[in-house]
Design an enzyme around this catalytic site. Structure first.
Site, PDB file in Angstrom:
ATOM      1  N   LYS A 130      21.601  17.153  39.653  1.00  0.00           N
ATOM      2  CA  LYS A 130      22.611  17.929  40.370  1.00  0.00           C
ATOM      3  C   LYS A 130      22.728  17.450  41.819  1.00  0.00           C
ATOM      4  CE  LYS A 130      22.983  22.178  38.656  1.00  0.00           C
ATOM      5  NZ  LYS A 130      22.316  23.460  38.399  1.00  0.00           N
TER       6      LYS A 130
ATOM      7  N   ARG B  81      19.769  26.266  43.596  1.00  0.00           N
ATOM      8  CA  ARG B  81      20.017  25.708  42.269  1.00  0.00           C
ATOM      9  C   ARG B  81      18.954  24.679  41.924  1.00  0.00           C
ATOM     10  NH1 ARG B  81      25.996  23.364  42.869  1.00  0.00           N
ATOM     11  NH2 ARG B  81      26.105  23.852  40.644  1.00  0.00           N
TER      12      ARG B  81
ATOM     13  N   GLY C 142      15.461  25.678  30.249  1.00  0.00           N
ATOM     14  CA  GLY C 142      14.127  26.245  30.403  1.00  0.00           C
ATOM     15  C   GLY C 142      13.715  26.297  31.851  1.00  0.00           C
TER      16      GLY C 142
ATOM     17  N   MET D 269      14.318  27.120  35.962  1.00  0.00           N
ATOM     18  CA  MET D 269      14.796  28.326  36.603  1.00  0.00           C
ATOM     19  C   MET D 269      16.317  28.316  36.769  1.00  0.00           C
ATOM     20  SD  MET D 269      14.165  30.007  40.223  1.00  0.00           S
ATOM     21  CE  MET D 269      15.806  29.525  40.705  1.00  0.00           C
TER      22      MET D 269
ATOM     23  N   ARG E 226      28.786  16.176  35.966  1.00  0.00           N
ATOM     24  CA  ARG E 226      27.775  15.529  35.124  1.00  0.00           C
ATOM     25  C   ARG E 226      28.451  14.905  33.916  1.00  0.00           C
ATOM     26  NH1 ARG E 226      25.328  21.309  33.240  1.00  0.00           N
ATOM     27  NH2 ARG E 226      27.339  22.124  32.633  1.00  0.00           N
TER      28      ARG E 226
ATOM     29  N   HIS F 262      12.691  21.286  -1.816  1.00  0.00           N
ATOM     30  CA  HIS F 262      13.166  20.407  -2.874  1.00  0.00           C
ATOM     31  C   HIS F 262      14.693  20.321  -2.847  1.00  0.00           C
ATOM     32  CE1 HIS F 262      14.497  19.479  -7.013  1.00  0.00           C
ATOM     33  NE2 HIS F 262      13.479  18.635  -6.987  1.00  0.00           N
TER      34      HIS F 262
ATOM     35  N   SER G  20      11.005  -4.675  -1.343  1.00  0.00           N
ATOM     36  CA  SER G  20      11.876  -3.671  -0.742  1.00  0.00           C
ATOM     37  C   SER G  20      10.994  -2.469  -0.425  1.00  0.00           C
ATOM     38  CB  SER G  20      12.990  -3.284  -1.711  1.00  0.00           C
ATOM     39  OG  SER G  20      13.817  -2.309  -1.103  1.00  0.00           O
TER      40      SER G  20
ATOM     41  N   CYS H 299      14.611   0.413   1.613  1.00  0.00           N
ATOM     42  CA  CYS H 299      15.610   1.200   0.886  1.00  0.00           C
ATOM     43  C   CYS H 299      15.310   2.684   0.850  1.00  0.00           C
ATOM     44  CB  CYS H 299      15.783   0.659  -0.530  1.00  0.00           C
ATOM     45  SG  CYS H 299      14.318   0.863  -1.547  1.00  0.00           S
TER      46      CYS H 299
ATOM     47  N   TYR I 202      17.205  -6.749   5.680  1.00  0.00           N
ATOM     48  CA  TYR I 202      18.250  -5.723   5.571  1.00  0.00           C
ATOM     49  C   TYR I 202      17.644  -4.337   5.426  1.00  0.00           C
ATOM     50  CZ  TYR I 202      17.232  -5.585   0.544  1.00  0.00           C
ATOM     51  OH  TYR I 202      16.612  -5.439  -0.653  1.00  0.00           O
TER      52      TYR I 202
HETATM   53  P1  ADP Z   1      23.937  25.553  35.881  1.00  0.00           P
HETATM   54  O1  ADP Z   1      23.026  24.411  35.999  1.00  0.00           O
HETATM   55  O2  ADP Z   1      23.465  26.608  34.932  1.00  0.00           O
HETATM   56  O3  ADP Z   1      25.360  25.144  35.683  1.00  0.00           O
HETATM   57  P2  ADP Z   1      24.630  26.032  38.607  1.00  0.00           P
HETATM   58  O4  ADP Z   1      23.643  25.705  39.657  1.00  0.00           O
HETATM   59  O5  ADP Z   1      25.688  25.027  38.414  1.00  0.00           O
HETATM   60  O6  ADP Z   1      23.855  26.326  37.290  1.00  0.00           O
HETATM   61  O7  ADP Z   1      25.238  27.439  38.999  1.00  0.00           O
HETATM   62  C1  ADP Z   1      25.669  28.482  38.159  1.00  0.00           C
HETATM   63  C2  ADP Z   1      27.079  28.924  38.532  1.00  0.00           C
HETATM   64  O8  ADP Z   1      27.153  29.256  39.897  1.00  0.00           O
HETATM   65  C3  ADP Z   1      28.088  27.815  38.320  1.00  0.00           C
HETATM   66  O9  ADP Z   1      29.260  28.362  37.798  1.00  0.00           O
HETATM   67  C4  ADP Z   1      28.306  27.268  39.688  1.00  0.00           C
HETATM   68  O10 ADP Z   1      29.579  26.707  39.818  1.00  0.00           O
HETATM   69  C5  ADP Z   1      28.143  28.498  40.558  1.00  0.00           C
HETATM   70  N1  ADP Z   1      27.670  28.125  41.893  1.00  0.00           N
HETATM   71  C6  ADP Z   1      26.564  27.439  42.205  1.00  0.00           C
HETATM   72  N2  ADP Z   1      26.482  27.229  43.534  1.00  0.00           N
HETATM   73  C7  ADP Z   1      27.566  27.798  44.071  1.00  0.00           C
HETATM   74  C8  ADP Z   1      28.055  27.920  45.415  1.00  0.00           C
HETATM   75  N3  ADP Z   1      27.404  27.382  46.437  1.00  0.00           N
HETATM   76  N4  ADP Z   1      29.193  28.595  45.601  1.00  0.00           N
HETATM   77  C9  ADP Z   1      29.861  29.126  44.566  1.00  0.00           C
HETATM   78  N5  ADP Z   1      29.469  29.065  43.292  1.00  0.00           N
HETATM   79  C10 ADP Z   1      28.321  28.400  43.040  1.00  0.00           C
HETATM   80 MG    MG Z   2      26.524  24.262  36.637  1.00  0.00          MG
END
Ligand code: ADP
Ligand code: MG
Ligand code: MG
Length: 862
Positions: A21, A91, A100, A102, A334, A450, A753, A820, A840
């Site tokens: 990110k 984030r 998994g 946070m 992404r 099975h 084979s 095979c 093969y």
């Molecule tokens: P995820 O990895 O689950 O997508 P994000 O970090 O992208 O989590 O955030 C979850 C939501 O919060 C997303 O919809 C993202 O666009 C929104 N979000 C994250 N940071 C901001 C921000 N600075 N201002 C407004 N919305 C945000």
């Molecule tokens: Mg996101």
């Protein structure tokens, strides 16, 4: 040591240090996109924290400096109670995307004093209290680890008290009361929500770092082979608000359609909302396309962003954006997830657009997903609601009349009716019924039961382990969920999704399509491994040839005997008491096999066809012992069946997989060996006389000693001499002993084979039919990283192969080597086969596509 970088200073630091990110945010800033300002605490900071169990020295000085810069950039104060307070999102972002970890916390930095200031400045107290409410809840759940249900309950109660139907109907006063409830709840749990922005920030960063080691994240890493020492980055970013009115909103965009791969902007937009509202599905967003009319300027801006993002990353992007009072902000980008069909189209079109090379296009497609493109599908637009669901054991869709046992399946199918075999579970006794069914449905069993294994092998769609299915065999009826069915009722199933439908559901044919054709054409020049198909009928063989098979690597001759017309003659052969009876049965079977072989060889004219001699235990062709014994006990045994029962008892085996089958059967009953060899030679001769070019090969199953091969060859050569025609002869290598004695066996034959299905079972000491009891547990607990019946085990089975390849080739330089087992159509296993230098691989017809692409990928990788 620098632990923290502002987005604009983080360019060129790479994904490893910034996380996915943070890296993408820095790249977007570099490209000049409007990104809310912020900074990244690096994965290095996380690693240092995890090592010493405390924040590394200097980290918070750097964070304070960055926050000051943010304050300057935004003109807001962190924790401020006058003017607009600076709020941030925290984030997590690991170098590889990882569920998994946070969750994101929004609106961090807000305090009770800040709420009042925010309310005043925006003139929107509801917005201010809602922002605070969300922060307290997210912080409580994510940082303090409190149960979400606690918050949900309080929210529901607040709605009841206020007579509000939806969250958005709560007023500022309602929300203020809810915040009090939340804070009390947190206290009652012995925790504390800090009304201090710095304590909030510290708690959140600590929670993200700690989440690297939570059990879900650990399991995910083990599952996908992600190293445990990467660590995660934390991104702190100024908040922007999509929920400030109708000139605000939030959206998600894809640079190409993730379902079809079609080029062009695709996505969704929700007015007056925050990002999490879209994800939570609280309100239904509208297609981005609509903005084209309602807000053309914004649409153009987003479309322009999409184009530039894709050009920069050279890959289909999935991006998040928010509009605050008419201003567009980008929050994330992404590589976008996509369906297998879209993956193929996108790779091909990007190569044709000159964005990526053809080689790169080949490497971007998951070869294992290709067969799914060809299977018939339930048309989701025209399907009714499913009546039940089970495990998607064997892909493909099926429609047919429900039949409750294999015998009925055979007789109805014999009359030309499509049938779906419905059973509590299946056993080897059901094989002939399974073979002839359009689909298979069982109440019990897992993905390696099975029913599942056999169905996949036969390419018959199957749904297994349907808990909502119960059968009443006496009354010839069954229940699916809360509906009753009689034998003969039409049902439909989708083996790719596990869904079961009442009645006949519309199917759409799968197709390989022009994009896939092109991709596979590009694969051809790279591939070193040949790709053959496992096929038992001329129809399968033709299909395989269309899909690019360069021969047949395995004809299972026993499948020709499962036909209801032939079964009586197989039984007659097994049960024959006089030479005349035996002769008659052999003559009949000879005629059937000769015709089958002619059909196959004709379909594969000019290409090799490897015919495996009879392999399965004889009892698979006989009526089930329990059934006969039940009749005996009830005094219902017909006169003819008395003899049958005695024979069945005699042939009954405790462990048929390790019993009277393969070469053992051929040596004990050489008349079968002679008959099959003669049928193949006779078919070959007939085609040659028609000017055709049949290229059959004869293969001996389940050998474990060179003597077995010699003795089989002695019989086979006599038949060759009778016909004055000889064929290449090879052995399956499917017992560990045969692999270890490759040096002795190789000089006797023309080819090996590798029968990796049996070889895997015998190496592990696992029977696939019984693995259902423990394999799911083993896979869950990660005792096995992969199901070895699906993905070839490199450590031990691979080692046996390696020994057999090396010693076999040393002893016989002309030895041809193939594989095979089902693994021949699985990408990882194909890569292993490439590495071993096999000639093969051979797989079921649809999986030839996987073999072709995976072989090219393996060559490109090495
Ligand atoms: P995820 O990895 O689950 O997508 P994000 O970090 O992208 O989590 O955030 C979850 C939501 O919060 C997303 O919809 C993202 O666009 C929104 N979000 C994250 N940071 C901001 C921000 N600075 N201002 C407004 N919305 C945000
Ligand atoms: Mg996101
Ligand atoms: Mg075998």
């Amino acid at each position: 040591m620098t632990w923290v970088y502002a987005f604009q200073d983080a360019q060129d630091l790479g994904r490893e240090l910034l996380g996915g990110k943070g890296y993408a945010l820095a790249e977007m800033v570099r490209l000049g996109f409007p990104v809310p300002p912020g900074f990244t605490l690096t994965t290095g900071a996380c690693r240092a924290y995890l090592e010493r169990g405390a924040f590394p020295e200097g980290l918070w000085d750097e964070v304070r400096e960055q926050v000051t810069q943010l304050e300057e950039a935004t003109g807001k104060r962190f924790g401020g109670s006058e003017g607009l307070p600076l709020l941030v999102s925290v984030r997590s972002g690991a170098p590889v995307s990882m569920p998994g970890m946070m969750d994101t916390i929004l609106n961090l930095g807000l305090t009770l004093e800040g709420v009042r200031a925010l309310a005043e400045e925006t003139g929107n107290p509801r917005f201010a209290w809602d922002s605070y409410r969300r922060l307290v809840q997210m912080y409580g759940e994510v940082v303090l680890g409190l149960a979400p249900e606690g918050f949900k309950r309080l929210l529901e109660r607040a709605k009841v008290l206020a007579g509000a139907e939806r969250d958005v109907d709560l007023t500022a006063t309602d929300l203020q009361g809810l915040v009090d409830d939340y804070l009390q709840y947190i206290k009652d749990q012995g925790q504390n929500f800090p009304n201090d922005p710095w304590l909030q920030l510290e708690g959140a960063v600590r929670a993200v770092f700690d989440s690297w080691n939570n059990p879900r994240a650990r399991t995910y890493r083990r599952l996908y082979g992600i190293p445990d020492d990467l660590g995660t980055a934390v991104n702190v970013q100024a908040m922007v608000f999509g929920n400030l009115g109708d000139d605000s909103g939030t959206g998600v965009g894809f640079t190409r359609n993730p379902a079809t791969g079609e080029r062009g902007l695709y996505g969704e937009y929700l007015k007056n909302a925050q990002g999490e509202d879209v994800v939570a599905g609280i309100r239904t967003p509208q297609p981005l396309e609509r903005l084209r009319e309602s807000d053309p300027e914004l649409y153009r801006e987003v479309a322009d962003v999409a184009e530039r993002l894709e050009a920069h990353f050279r890959e289909m992007q999935d991006f998040e954006f928010t509009v605050e009072r008419g201003r567009l902000y980008l929050l994330q980008t992404r590589t976008g997830k996509r369906t297998p069909a879209a993956a193929v189209r996108i790779a091909v079109e990007m190569a044709e657009e000159g964005v990526i090379s053809r080689e790169e296009a080949l490497l971007r497609v998951d070869a294992n997903a290709l067969p799914g493109l060809l299977r018939a599908r339930i048309d989701p637009d025209r399907a009714s609601e499913p009546v039940a669901e089970g495990l998607p054991a064997s892909p493909g869709a099926a429609v047919g009349h429900a039949v409750l046992d294999a015998e009925t399946a055979e007789s109805w199918a014999g009359r030309g009716l499509p049938v779906v075999l419905v059973r509590p579970e299946t056993t080897p006794e059901d094989i002939s019924g399974m073979y002839i069914a359009r689909g298979i449905l069982t109440a019990r069993g897992g993905m390696t039961s099975h029913a599942a294994v056999v169905a996949r092998g036969m390419g018959v769609p199957a749904v297994v382990g349907v808990a909502a299915l119960s059968l009443n065999l006496e009354e010839r009826s069954f229940r699916l969920g809360d509906r009753n069915f009689k034998e003969g009722d039409l049902i439909s199933l989708d083996g790719a999704t596990g869904k079961v439908f009442a009645g006949e559901v519309a199917l759409s044919e799968g197709e390989s399509g022009a994009y896939l054709q092109r991709l596979l054409e590009w694969a051809e020049p790279h591939r070193k491994l040949g790709a053959r198909a496992n096929a038992d009928t001329p129809a399968d063989a033709r299909r395989a040839r269309e899909l690019g098979a360069e021969g047949i690597g395995l004809v299972r001759t026993e499948h020709m005997f499962f036909d209801p017309e032939r079964m009586p003659w197989v039984r007659a052969l097994i049960l024959a008491e006089t030479e005349r009876e035996e002769r008659e049965a052999l003559d009949r079977l000879f005629a059937f096999q000769r015709a089958d072989f002619m059909g196959l060889l004709e379909a594969m004219d000019g290409l090799a066809v490897t015919v495996r001699l009879l392999d399965p235990p004889l009892h698979e062709f006989l009526p089930p012992l329990v059934e006969l014994e039940r009749k005996e006990a009830a005094g219902e045994l017909a006169p003819g069946e008395v003899k049958v029962l005695a024979q069945v008892r005699r042939l009954h085996e405790a462990n048929p997989m390790l019993g009277f089958r393969g070469v053992r059967l051929l040596l004990v009953r050489p008349e079968i060996l002679r008959m099959q060899t003669a049928a193949l030679l006779s078919a070959t001769r007939a085609l040659q006389e028609q000017g055709k070019d049949p290229l059959p090969e004869l293969m001996i199953p389940l050998v474990s000693t060179p003597e077995e091969v010699e003795q089989t060859l002695a019989v086979v050569r006599e038949v060759f001499a009778e016909f004055d025609l000889s064929l290449p002869v090879g052995t399956m290598i499917e017992t560990p002993r045969a692999a270890l004695l490759a040096r002795e066996i190789a000089p006797l034959v023309d080819f090996f084979s590798f029968g990796t299905n049996d070889l895997t079972q015998l190496t592990y000491g696992i029977s696939r039919d019984d693995a259902g009891h423990f394999l799911p547990h083993y896979l869950d607990a990660r005792t096995f990283a992969h199901d070895p019946t699906e993905r070839l085990d490199e450590a031990a089975v691979g080692r046996l192969l390696e020994i057999a390849v090396r010693e076999g080739r040393a002893a016989n330089p002309n030895l041809k080597l193939g594989l095979c087992g089902e693994h021949g159509g699985e990408a990882h296993s194909v890569r292993l086969a490439h590495g071993l230098g096999l000639d093969y691989v051979s797989a079921s017809p649809f999986r030839v596509l996987t073999a072709r692409l995976a072989a090219a990928q393996a060559a490109l990788h090495s």
